[in-house]
Design an enzyme around this catalytic site. Structure first.
Site, short mmCIF file in Angstrom:
data_model
loop_
_atom_site.label_atom_id
_atom_site.label_comp_id
_atom_site.label_asym_id
_atom_site.label_seq_id
_atom_site.Cartn_x
_atom_site.Cartn_y
_atom_site.Cartn_z
N TYR A 128 16.34 9.62 -3.32
CA TYR A 128 15.21 10.29 -3.98
C TYR A 128 14.60 11.36 -3.08
O TYR A 128 14.11 12.37 -3.56
CB TYR A 128 14.11 9.27 -4.31
CG TYR A 128 14.22 8.62 -5.66
CD1 TYR A 128 15.34 7.90 -6.02
CD2 TYR A 128 13.17 8.72 -6.57
CE1 TYR A 128 15.42 7.29 -7.26
CE2 TYR A 128 13.25 8.12 -7.81
CZ TYR A 128 14.37 7.40 -8.15
OH TYR A 128 14.44 6.81 -9.37
N LYS A 174 24.95 -1.82 -1.50
CA LYS A 174 26.35 -1.49 -1.81
C LYS A 174 27.06 -1.29 -0.48
O LYS A 174 27.66 -0.24 -0.20
CB LYS A 174 26.38 -0.22 -2.70
CG LYS A 174 27.73 0.12 -3.28
CD LYS A 174 28.22 -0.85 -4.35
CE LYS A 174 29.66 -0.52 -4.74
NZ LYS A 174 30.25 -1.51 -5.66
N ASP A 231 26.35 -3.86 -8.10
CA ASP A 231 27.07 -4.03 -9.38
C ASP A 231 27.05 -5.50 -9.79
O ASP A 231 26.80 -5.83 -10.96
CB ASP A 231 28.50 -3.47 -9.30
CG ASP A 231 29.27 -3.92 -8.06
OD1 ASP A 231 28.67 -4.50 -7.14
OD2 ASP A 231 30.50 -3.67 -8.01
N ASP A 245 14.43 -1.43 -14.67
CA ASP A 245 14.49 -1.16 -16.13
C ASP A 245 15.33 -2.24 -16.80
O ASP A 245 15.01 -2.72 -17.89
CB ASP A 245 15.12 0.21 -16.43
CG ASP A 245 14.07 1.32 -16.54
OD1 ASP A 245 13.05 1.23 -15.83
OD2 ASP A 245 14.28 2.26 -17.33
C1 IPM Z 1 10.01 4.78 -12.27
C2 IPM Z 1 10.37 6.08 -12.92
C3 IPM Z 1 10.30 7.20 -11.88
C4 IPM Z 1 11.32 6.89 -10.81
C5 IPM Z 1 10.49 8.61 -12.44
C6 IPM Z 1 9.48 8.94 -13.51
C7 IPM Z 1 10.45 9.65 -11.36
O1 IPM Z 1 11.61 5.99 -13.52
O2 IPM Z 1 8.89 4.67 -11.73
O3 IPM Z 1 10.82 3.86 -12.30
O4 IPM Z 1 12.50 7.22 -10.94
O5 IPM Z 1 10.93 6.29 -9.80
MG MG Z 2 12.43 4.04 -13.51
#
Ligand code: IPM
Ligand code: MG
Length: 352
Positions: A136, A186, A218, A246
């Protein structure tokens, strides 16, 4: 007790409004809110997704309550002007390296999960995601090859102090839970991950009471749907944590239920400075229709009271009110129900 409130884009303002109503209903003496613009709305009003005014508000407060950022109108902008830079910028500038994302299936909510109820029932885990490093925040480049082909490059890197401090956060969190920690990497392919694993193993020497295991990402993705009940605390890097959290949200049933805390080392008069946000995004497809589930935003205020203000009792009250509303059948459209945003807010407030 100063709280910066940054509603942001899409459904951010709607869900944040309900969270603020719940917070204000507690009538905490000395609690003051300061509102600021972030994301696409900030770009439209001030020409930048994270304007200096907003940064100054964040710096002067004890905690930040964040809605969501992301606006399809802004997709064509240069990367540094895109709405997402607001949250990435706040994490980086405020040095919020530890992201806590709890995922738990409440009794009676098994049917909401994408998994079979008997598998979903056992979910009670915490993802500790590193938040200010990894791919990131490494160098990013677009380039053109000699033959004219376009290319893109993002550098994935960690240094050991970054890994060590998030490992400590995770081991301490595990101590407060079932004392089991799974470090996800990984290491079979990535040097960054081998460093991660080495440093986690070194750190484990100080936590002999916590059981540590290592898992490739994975495999972790697979185990998360095969047998999620096996996990207690998961610690992982920024990118893997983004994806796995997620996934964990759907194992629980709705991304509209999951809150998060982003913490650093800074201590205020009241607790640890932190930023609190629902893990869902701005969901532009359902924005301004009053349909978004504000529970994740409301639960984020509970995390804020706990970590930044040492108000465990009030945090517990909010969590209990949300659990009661769910137990009474209050369901937003994300859970197959019909309750609207403010209706869900009302339902939580009544039970509070
Ligand atoms: C999260 C989101 C963010 C991330 C985005 C909006 C930049 O997906 O907080 O999980 O990738 O961290
Ligand atoms: Mg996210």
């Amino acid at each position: 007790m100063k709280v910066a409130v940054f509603p942001g884009d899409g459904i951010g303002p709607e869900v944040t409004r309900e969270a603020v109503r719940v917070l204000e209903a507690l009538d905490l003496p000395g609690l003051t809110l300061f509102e600021g613009d972030v994301g696409g709305i900030a770009y439209k009003r001030h020409g930048h997704p994270l304007p200096e005014e907003t940064r100054a508000i964040a710096r002067s407060c004890d905690a930040v309550l964040f809605g969501a950022v992301g606006d399809p109108d802004c997709d064509a902008l240069e990367r540094h002007l895109r709405p997402e830079q607001a949250i990435l910028g706040l994490r980086e500038r405020l040095m919020l390296f530890a992201n806590l994302r709890p995922a738990k299936v409440l009794p009676g909510m098994e049917a909401a999960s994408s998994l079979r109820p008997e598998i979903a029932r056992a979910i009670d885990l915490l993802i500790v995601r590193e938040l200010t490093g990894d791919v990131y925040f490494g160098d990013k480049q677009r380039f053109v090859c000699q033959n004219g082909e376009r290319g893109g490059r993002d550098v994935m890197a960690y240094i050991e102090s970054e890994v060590r401090r998030i490992a400590h956060t995770a081991f301490r969190a595990a101590r407060g839970r079932k004392r089991r920690l799974c470090s996800v990497d990984k290491a079979n392919v990535l040097e960054t991950s081998q460093l991660w694993r080495d440093v986690v193993i070194e750190t484990a020497a100080e936590y002999s009471d916590v059981e540590l295991e290592h898992m490739y990402v994975d495999n972790a993705a697979m185990q998360l749907v095969r047998d999620p009940g096996r996990f207690d605390v998961i610690v992982t890097g920024n990118l893997f944590g983004d994806i796995l959290s997620d996934q964990a949200s759907m194992c629980v049933g709705s991304i509209g239920l999951l809150a998060s805390a982003s913490l650093g080392e800074r201590q205020t008069e009241y607790g640890t400075f932190g930023l609190y946000e629902p893990i869902h995004g701005s969901a532009p497809d359902i924005a301004e229709q009053g349909r978004a589930n504000p529970m994740a935003a409301i639960l984020s205020t509970a995390m804020m009271l706990r970590h930044s203000f040492g108000r465990e009792a009030e945090a517990g009250r909010i969590e209990a009110a949300v659990a009661l509303a769910l137990a009474d059948g209050v369901r937003g459209s994300d859970l197959g129900g019909h309750a609207g945003t403010s209706e869900i807010g009302d339902a939580v407030l009544e039970r509070l």
